[in-house]
Design a protein around this motif. Sequence first.
Motif, short mmCIF file in Angstrom:
data_model
loop_
_atom_site.label_atom_id
_atom_site.label_comp_id
_atom_site.label_asym_id
_atom_site.label_seq_id
_atom_site.Cartn_x
_atom_site.Cartn_y
_atom_site.Cartn_z
N ARG A 1 0.80 -1.22 0.00
CA ARG A 1 0.00 0.00 0.00
C ARG A 1 0.84 1.28 0.00
N PRO A 2 1.92 1.38 0.79
CA PRO A 2 2.70 2.63 0.79
C PRO A 2 3.28 2.96 -0.59
N GLU A 3 3.83 1.97 -1.28
CA GLU A 3 4.39 2.22 -2.60
C GLU A 3 3.30 2.59 -3.60
N PHE A 4 2.15 1.93 -3.48
CA PHE A 4 1.03 2.24 -4.37
C PHE A 4 0.56 3.68 -4.15
N CYS A 5 0.43 4.09 -2.91
CA CYS A 5 0.00 5.46 -2.60
C CYS A 5 1.01 6.49 -3.13
N GLY A 33 12.92 7.83 1.01
CA GLY A 33 14.00 7.75 1.98
C GLY A 33 13.52 7.80 3.41
N LEU A 34 12.46 8.56 3.65
CA LEU A 34 11.93 8.69 5.01
C LEU A 34 11.02 7.52 5.39
N VAL A 35 10.21 7.05 4.46
CA VAL A 35 9.19 6.04 4.78
C VAL A 35 9.73 4.61 4.60
N PHE A 36 10.54 4.37 3.59
CA PHE A 36 10.90 3.00 3.23
C PHE A 36 12.25 2.55 3.75
N THR A 37 12.90 3.34 4.61
CA THR A 37 14.20 2.90 5.14
C THR A 37 14.10 2.46 6.57
N VAL A 54 10.12 13.59 -8.93
CA VAL A 54 11.16 12.60 -8.63
C VAL A 54 11.85 12.94 -7.31
N LEU A 55 12.19 14.20 -7.12
CA LEU A 55 12.85 14.62 -5.88
C LEU A 55 11.94 14.39 -4.67
N LEU A 56 10.68 14.73 -4.78
CA LEU A 56 9.73 14.51 -3.68
C LEU A 56 9.61 13.02 -3.37
N CYS A 57 9.49 12.19 -4.40
CA CYS A 57 9.37 10.75 -4.18
C CYS A 57 10.64 10.17 -3.56
N ALA A 58 11.79 10.69 -3.95
CA ALA A 58 13.05 10.22 -3.36
C ALA A 58 13.10 10.56 -1.88
N VAL A 59 12.68 11.77 -1.52
CA VAL A 59 12.69 12.18 -0.11
C VAL A 59 11.69 11.35 0.68
N VAL A 60 10.47 11.22 0.17
CA VAL A 60 9.44 10.43 0.87
C VAL A 60 9.89 8.98 0.97
#
Length: 173
Positions: free
Chosen positions: A137-141, A169-173, A161-167
């Motif tokens: 679900r997180p990746e889909f959202c 990095g914060l959510v998926f690590t 792309v920059l926003l997705c990289a930041v999000v």
Amino acid sequence: MQQLSAFLRTGALVFGGGHVVMPLLEHSLVPQGWIGLDQFLVGYGAAQAVPGPMFSFAAFLGFDLQDGLHGLAGALMALTALFLPSFLLIGGVLPFWSALGRLRMMRRALFGINAAVVGILVAALFQPIWQSAILGRPEFCLAITAFLLLVCWKQPAWRVVLLCAVVGGLVFT
């Protein structure tokens, strides 16, 4: 030489833009073990952030292949092999292009080719990108949010792309 042949064959079959290259190269290189799927997808993703992504992607793959082609020579040979067929085709067809465009059979063939390109692009979105990137679900959202930012709110791709990289990095690590 088999690797060089894979780039030449892919370059000869490309019609409809650079993103059609991705599934063709993936099918030619990954199953043979010349490059891993993860490394392939990393290169594809990184190439999207720069101008001329297919040039960058071909050079990346040629540089990073496991056997045979690799290094700077591999990058240059892969790049040349991927784009040589299209340059030869343009040189061979250009003198006849106007006459070909007037043929009804050629116009019909181009409609079929365009439909096939759309099918290849949808297949490339699903496999390997969707299956390896949308794990829950997180990746889909995040993917839906990126889509909406690009399509509905007309945000520039670099910003999304920059926003997705930041999000990511914060959510998926």
